[in-house]
Write an enzyme that holds these catalytic residues in place. Structure first.
Site, short mmCIF file in Angstrom:
data_model
loop_
_atom_site.label_atom_id
_atom_site.label_comp_id
_atom_site.label_asym_id
_atom_site.label_seq_id
_atom_site.Cartn_x
_atom_site.Cartn_y
_atom_site.Cartn_z
N ASN A 7 55.59 21.05 42.88
CA ASN A 7 55.06 20.94 41.91
C ASN A 7 56.16 21.35 41.08
OD1 ASN A 7 54.36 21.43 39.46
ND2 ASN A 7 52.25 23.18 40.83
N ARG A 9 56.83 22.39 37.97
CA ARG A 9 56.90 23.22 36.92
C ARG A 9 57.26 24.29 37.87
NH1 ARG A 9 51.21 23.50 33.74
NH2 ARG A 9 52.50 24.28 32.40
N CYS A 10 57.09 24.75 38.97
CA CYS A 10 57.09 25.77 39.68
C CYS A 10 59.14 25.56 39.88
CB CYS A 10 56.54 25.68 41.31
SG CYS A 10 56.88 27.13 42.14
N SER A 11 59.07 26.99 39.80
CA SER A 11 60.50 27.39 39.93
C SER A 11 61.28 27.20 41.23
CB SER A 11 61.37 29.05 38.77
OG SER A 11 60.50 30.32 40.04
#
Length: 113
Positions: A7, A9-11
């Site tokens: 994902n 958007r996930c760090s």
């Protein structure tokens, strides 16, 4: 080759991808939010991880709290919930052959190389 359920958007997911790239690993990126795994694929991933389905659920997600928290669900129902609501799937997941890890912390993805 490593398959990374990712994902962007996930760090933690971005960090795992970066670590694999630094190692020169060939990576197949699966953006599971846009292309959720089928029930059977997710079941296979869970088996490779050697965990119970509930251990792959992001139980702090609003979707989980609103729709599933406190309900007695079978493993199959939990897998279905993740397939229908892919944001519930913990990430990142890295798979290399018959080995898989959940990248929490991201450095764990290096364990399967």
């Amino acid at each position: 080759m490593t398959t990374l359920y990712h994902n962007p958007r996930c760090s933690k997911s971005r960090q795992a991808l970066h670590l694999l790239e630094e190692e020169g690993e060939t990576i197949e990126i699966v953006r599971y939010i846009e292309n959720p795994p089928s029930h059977q694929e997710l079941k296979q991933i869970i088996e490779l991880l050697g965990i119970k389905p509930i251990e792959l659920v992001r139980t702090q997600e609003a979707d989980w709290k609103i729709n599933f928290k406190g309900k007695e669900l079978t493993d199959e129902q939990i897998i279905d919930a993740m397939c229908q609501n892919p944001k519930l799937i913990e990430r990142p997941i890295a798979i290399n052959g018959t080995h898989a890890v959940l990248g929490r912390p991201p450095e764990k993805v290096l364990d399967i190389l």
